[in-house]
Write an enzyme that holds these catalytic residues in place. Structure first.
Site: not given
Length: 423
Positions: A155-156, A111, A17
């Site tokens: 992540n998540e 991620h 990102q």
């Protein structure tokens, strides 16, 4: 506010990102596929790969003592079994810059994005992915472990079941369910812009790419859990002093009358089913943005008249406190690894942070073991399928010049961090 000594105050980013030009990743490939369901490609993003030193210095200047960022697997291992010395040394420089500026690094090893070669093998539905992921984590930590006090494997890890619920929920009044995961929602046109609807743009089930975000199947969820436990062991073997955990996207699940069983199911699938995989972890990363109202048929839309964000979420900062209290059943120390709001009105971000931290303080006062608060996001960045329109950052980024401009929210949160560090 009174928080424990050594409490982590910071902001978070994800490599894809912010870094820019992550050309070896599966998401880069998807962004450039004809008819892509991504609103736009990531391109240079925030050029953080080049500008990390000034970015880290800015975070320290604002008053933070921690920085959560991710190491990009596709850069470190651009081809199966071939590791990039240049990429490893780059991340060594990032970690050293954090230490030089007094920021505790919280490193995420995956991620959302993966190397293209892994996706071509079957991605997170491929039975050998746990050992591939563990080998990558072991390599990184054998090289960089002494610089990494905290490592989040994935992540998540529970994002697949959450997205599956959104994609299968019956539309009600033309609105998507409340609390949809980041980048998979119908944007509320709060500021008068046309709404984006990546949910409608997604390919049919059989055509969906085998990327991490679309790992819905029972086998895929099992592989994600196995990947975490294998990676945890690899990290421990390479760097015993590093604290290891993962992060979960945890919505504040609130049943409406008749929705109690559905609410229990959703909480079980997104939290309780993952608790056994946490056995042996040192902490749990909690990521909370809003609440999710649940009726007898599943997630419900945001209530009429409720304030919404650029993502279509209900403005509901108190969700974090409620989720932290429920997450204590995992029996682990907690770190808020993400909590934020997509909005063009920074005064609402300040209020979101203020209310969220008031709830966090209440939880800590009541004995909930929370070790840190890492805001999402440090910068206005690439928001996956929604491109650059949603703005979550404490720091604005002019993508033509890459100039950084701290917002009032950055100064507000940084000042709180400084005051609490001196208390």
């Amino acid at each position: 506010m009174a928080f424990p000594e050594g409490f982590l105050w910071g902001a978070a980013t994800a490599a894809h990102q912010v870094e820019g030009n992550n050309v070896a990743s599966d998401f880069w490939a998807l962004e450039h596929t004809p008819g892509s369901f991504f609103a736009e490609p990531s391109g240079d993003a925030c050029d953080h790969y080049r500008l990390f030193r000034q970015d880290i210095a800015l975070l320290a200047e604002l008053g933070f003592n921690s920085y959560r960022f991710s190491i990009e697997w596709a850069r470190v291992e651009p081809e199966d079994g071939r590791f990039s010395r240049a990429a490893i040394e780059h991340y060594r420089d990032v970690l050293q810059a954090c230490h030089d500026h007094g920021l505790t690094p919280v490193v995420t090893l995956h991620h959302f994005t993966s190397p293209r070669w892994l996706t071509e093998l079957g991605g997170w539905e491929y039975d050998k992915t746990p050992e591939r992921f563990a080998a990558y984590c072991g390599k990184v930590m054998s090289e960089l472990g002494p610089l990494v006090p905290y490592a989040c494997t994935i992540n998540e890890a529970n994002i697949g079941p959450l997205i599956r619920d959104v994609l299968t929920a019956a539309p009600q009044d033309g609105r998507e369910p409340a609390g949809a995961p980041v980048g998979v929602t119908d944007q509320a046109a709060r500021d008068g812009e046309d709404a984006l609807s990546p949910v409608d743009a997604l390919p049919a089930d059989q055509d969906r790419p085998k990327v991490f975000l679309f790992t819905f199947s029972e086998q895929g969820v099992s592989i994600v859990k196995r990947a975490h436990t294998a990676a945890r062991q690899a990290i421990r073997d390479a760097s015993p002093a590093t604290q290891v955990g993962l992060t979960l996207a945890l919505q504040d699940i609130q049943p409406e009358p008749g929705g109690e069983k559905q609410a229990e199911r959703i909480w079980a699938e997104t939290f309780e089913d993952f608790v056994p995989a946490l056995d042996g972890d040192d902490f749990l990363g909690v990521q909370s943005y809003t609440r999710s109202l649940v009726g007898s048929d599943g997630p419900l839309p945001v209530p009429d008249g409720a304030e919404t964000t650029q993502m279509g979420y209900e403005f509901y900062p108190q969700a974090m406190e409620n989720v932290l209290r429920r997450a204590t059943t995992a029996g682990l120390p907690l770190i808020v690894t993400e909590h934020g709001i997509g909005t063009a009105d920074d005064s609402r971000r300040v209020e979101f942070v203020r209310q969220g931290l008031a709830g966090l303080e209440r939880a800590v006062t009541d004995g909930v073991d929370v070790r840190g608060y890492l805001h999402w996001s440090a910068f206005d960045n690439y928001e996956w399928m929604l491109g650059y329109r949603p703005t979550f950052g404490l720091i604005a980024v002019d993508r033509d010049t890459q100039r950084r401009t701290p917002k009032e929210s950055a100064r507000y949160l940084g000042a709180l961090a400084q005051r609490n560090a001196l208390a």
